[in-house]
Design a protein around this motif. Structure first.
Motif, short mmCIF file in Angstrom:
data_model
loop_
_atom_site.label_atom_id
_atom_site.label_comp_id
_atom_site.label_asym_id
_atom_site.label_seq_id
_atom_site.Cartn_x
_atom_site.Cartn_y
_atom_site.Cartn_z
N GLY A 141 0.82 -1.21 0.00
CA GLY A 141 0.00 0.00 0.00
C GLY A 141 0.85 1.26 0.00
O GLY A 141 0.51 2.25 -0.66
N MET A 142 1.96 1.23 0.71
CA MET A 142 2.86 2.39 0.73
C MET A 142 3.49 2.62 -0.64
O MET A 142 3.61 3.76 -1.10
CB MET A 142 3.94 2.18 1.80
CG MET A 142 3.42 2.16 3.22
SD MET A 142 4.71 1.79 4.43
CE MET A 142 5.67 3.31 4.36
N ILE A 143 3.89 1.54 -1.30
CA ILE A 143 4.48 1.66 -2.64
C ILE A 143 3.47 2.27 -3.61
O ILE A 143 3.81 3.18 -4.38
CB ILE A 143 4.98 0.29 -3.13
CG1 ILE A 143 6.19 -0.16 -2.32
CG2 ILE A 143 5.31 0.34 -4.62
CD1 ILE A 143 6.63 -1.59 -2.60
N LYS A 144 2.24 1.80 -3.57
CA LYS A 144 1.20 2.34 -4.45
C LYS A 144 0.93 3.82 -4.14
O LYS A 144 0.70 4.62 -5.04
CB LYS A 144 -0.07 1.52 -4.31
CG LYS A 144 0.04 0.11 -4.88
CD LYS A 144 -1.23 -0.69 -4.65
CE LYS A 144 -1.09 -2.11 -5.20
NZ LYS A 144 -2.30 -2.94 -4.93
N TYR A 145 0.98 4.16 -2.86
CA TYR A 145 0.77 5.56 -2.46
C TYR A 145 1.87 6.45 -3.03
O TYR A 145 1.61 7.53 -3.57
CB TYR A 145 0.75 5.63 -0.93
CG TYR A 145 0.55 7.02 -0.37
CD1 TYR A 145 -0.72 7.52 -0.11
CD2 TYR A 145 1.65 7.83 -0.10
CE1 TYR A 145 -0.89 8.79 0.41
CE2 TYR A 145 1.48 9.11 0.41
CZ TYR A 145 0.21 9.58 0.68
OH TYR A 145 0.04 10.85 1.19
N VAL A 146 3.13 6.00 -2.91
CA VAL A 146 4.26 6.77 -3.43
C VAL A 146 4.12 6.93 -4.95
O VAL A 146 4.34 8.03 -5.50
CB VAL A 146 5.59 6.09 -3.08
CG1 VAL A 146 6.76 6.75 -3.80
CG2 VAL A 146 5.82 6.12 -1.56
N GLN A 147 3.76 5.88 -5.64
CA GLN A 147 3.60 5.96 -7.09
C GLN A 147 2.47 6.89 -7.48
O GLN A 147 2.58 7.64 -8.46
CB GLN A 147 3.38 4.55 -7.65
CG GLN A 147 4.60 3.65 -7.51
CD GLN A 147 4.34 2.20 -7.86
OE1 GLN A 147 3.17 1.76 -7.90
NE2 GLN A 147 5.39 1.44 -8.13
N LYS A 148 1.37 6.88 -6.73
CA LYS A 148 0.27 7.79 -7.01
C LYS A 148 0.68 9.23 -6.75
O LYS A 148 0.32 10.14 -7.52
CB LYS A 148 -0.94 7.42 -6.14
CG LYS A 148 -2.17 8.28 -6.41
CD LYS A 148 -2.68 8.12 -7.83
CE LYS A 148 -3.96 8.90 -8.06
NZ LYS A 148 -4.46 8.75 -9.46
N ALA A 149 1.45 9.46 -5.69
CA ALA A 149 1.93 10.81 -5.40
C ALA A 149 2.78 11.34 -6.55
O ALA A 149 2.69 12.52 -6.93
CB ALA A 149 2.71 10.82 -4.09
N GLU A 150 3.62 10.47 -7.12
CA GLU A 150 4.41 10.87 -8.28
C GLU A 150 3.52 11.29 -9.44
O GLU A 150 3.76 12.32 -10.09
CB GLU A 150 5.30 9.71 -8.74
CG GLU A 150 6.60 9.60 -8.00
CD GLU A 150 7.61 8.72 -8.70
OE1 GLU A 150 8.80 9.04 -8.63
OE2 GLU A 150 7.20 7.72 -9.32
N LEU A 166 -4.70 9.74 1.02
CA LEU A 166 -4.64 9.71 -0.43
C LEU A 166 -5.74 10.56 -1.04
O LEU A 166 -5.50 11.33 -1.98
CB LEU A 166 -4.74 8.28 -0.95
CG LEU A 166 -4.74 8.11 -2.47
CD1 LEU A 166 -3.51 8.74 -3.10
CD2 LEU A 166 -4.83 6.64 -2.86
N GLN A 167 -6.94 10.46 -0.53
CA GLN A 167 -8.05 11.24 -1.07
C GLN A 167 -7.78 12.73 -0.94
O GLN A 167 -7.98 13.50 -1.89
CB GLN A 167 -9.34 10.89 -0.33
CG GLN A 167 -10.54 11.76 -0.74
CD GLN A 167 -11.79 11.41 0.06
OE1 GLN A 167 -12.35 10.33 -0.12
NE2 GLN A 167 -12.22 12.29 0.93
N GLU A 168 -7.28 13.14 0.22
CA GLU A 168 -7.01 14.57 0.43
C GLU A 168 -5.88 15.04 -0.47
O GLU A 168 -5.90 16.17 -0.98
CB GLU A 168 -6.71 14.84 1.90
CG GLU A 168 -6.91 16.29 2.30
CD GLU A 168 -8.34 16.76 2.11
OE1 GLU A 168 -8.53 17.80 1.44
OE2 GLU A 168 -9.27 16.12 2.62
#
Length: 350
Positions: free
Chosen positions: A26-35, A324-326
């Motif tokens: 989940g953290m990896i996906k979050y970092v990729q989404k932030a990018e 993530l939503q915010e």
């Protein structure tokens, strides 16, 4: 910049934190989404309730391309030589994408979990020495000899230098005068919990006068309209977990951190949970210092960010609920507004 939740992020600001939760995928996906969203950097926090950020950051670097990852670290748990070696090693996985958020610690009770019994100012004195030693290794001018009260290094050597030379970007956290002076002494960006733009301007002035960058850490709640943002507050605060609030209150009483105590004092003094039209304190009793929230429509949030920038703030570290939503709302609704206001200001002062 934004924070990295270790378990996806809590859905609301008034519920208990899932202590010890850890979801690397989940953290990896979050970092990729932030990018993808254009976020410039992410912070991995530190504490007994979270997984160790140094053990995670290599995976996050390997699974991202350009976003900067800031690791929070409290001096004292390991030697500065070993710490520098670990950071230098990680730098080869992320090239120039590492940053460090250095802290002295916020709670004597928690510090004792790690065998640390130093008081507030002593911890800053140790942090001062810690940075001195790390910088000498990063300067890479030969063996390091150091004789301090807390660290003694004899002919210290590290074969592996920081990738590309130099060192990671350094941020030093705290709201106290000693934290600000330590940041000045070591040419680190001073990163503090937020306050009104007027109060930030006053506290930042000594650092800015010495050419030191200033950052603030806070939360944000933005929606297409102000009423929608206020409705979101009502949703998040419904069914507040008062048992968790009592637990956090007890923890705060054990803290000797100026940052923590001053933020809780803001919440106590706020009128109906508001410091002004856009700064809401209602989540602080449930989430602590970073929970002072900038709330409103995209225009309101962007305009107050510009007030912070006028006060000298150059780094913003945000969080929200759910995280993530915010972050998605912020990237879509606020960042374009801020860029537009920056362009207008540049033209007006050209």
């Amino acid at each position: 910049m934004w924070g990295v939740p270790t378990c996806g992020g809590q859905a609301k600001a008034s519920g208990a934190i899932d202590l010890g939760a850890y979801n690397l995928d989940g953290m990896i996906k979050y970092v990729q989404k932030a990018e993808q969203l254009g976020i410039e950097g992410l912070l991995m926090g530190v504490g007994y309730h979270t997984p160790d950020p140094l053990a995670i950051v290599g995976q996050l670097l390997a699974n991202s391309k350009h976003i900067k990852l800031m690791v929070a670290y409290r001096a004292g748990a390991i030697s500065p030589t070993l710490f520098t070696q670990m950071i230098n090693t990680l730098s080869f996985q992320g090239q120039d994408r590492l940053a460090l958020n250095l802290l002295a610690g916020i709670s004597p009770a928690e510090q004792k979990y790690y065998g640390d019994f130093l008081g507030h100012d002593q911890r800053y004195a140790r942090l001062n020495e810690f940075i001195d030693v790390c910088r000498q290794f990063w300067a890479n001018k030969g063996p390091v000899d150091y004789q301090g009260e807390h660290y003694q290094i004899e002919q210290g050597q590290l074969s592996l230098a920081y990738q590309g030379g130099g060192h990671p970007d350094l941020f030093l956290s705290g709201n106290s005068d000693v934290s600000r002076q330590t940041a000045i002494d070591h040419n680190c960006t001073w990163l503090r919990y937020s306050d009104t733009a007027e109060n930030i301007a006053k506290s930042a002035a000594p650092a800015l006068a010495q050419g030191i960058g200033v950052g603030i850490r806070m939360s944000v709640i933005v929606r297409p309209t102000r009423q929608e943002a206020l409705d979101e507050i009502d949703r998040m605060m419904s069914g507040a977990d008062l048992e968790w609030k009592g637990f956090l209150d007890k923890y705060v009483k054990s803290c000797d951190s100026v940052a923590v105590k001053s933020t809780f004092e803001l919440a106590e003094k706020a009128k109906n949970d508001w410091l002004n039209d856009v700064l809401w304190t209602g989540a602080i009793p449930f989430r602590g210092g970073p929970a002072l929230a900038l709330v409103g429509s995209p225009d309101e949030v962007a305009e107050y960010i510009m007030e912070y920038k006028k006060a000298g703030v150059s780094t913003f570290l945000f969080s929200g609920w759910p995280q993530l939503q915010e972050m998605e709302y912020f990237a879509e609704l606020v960042i374009p507004k801020v860029r537009q206001l920056e362009q207008q200001l540049a033209l007006a002062t050209a």
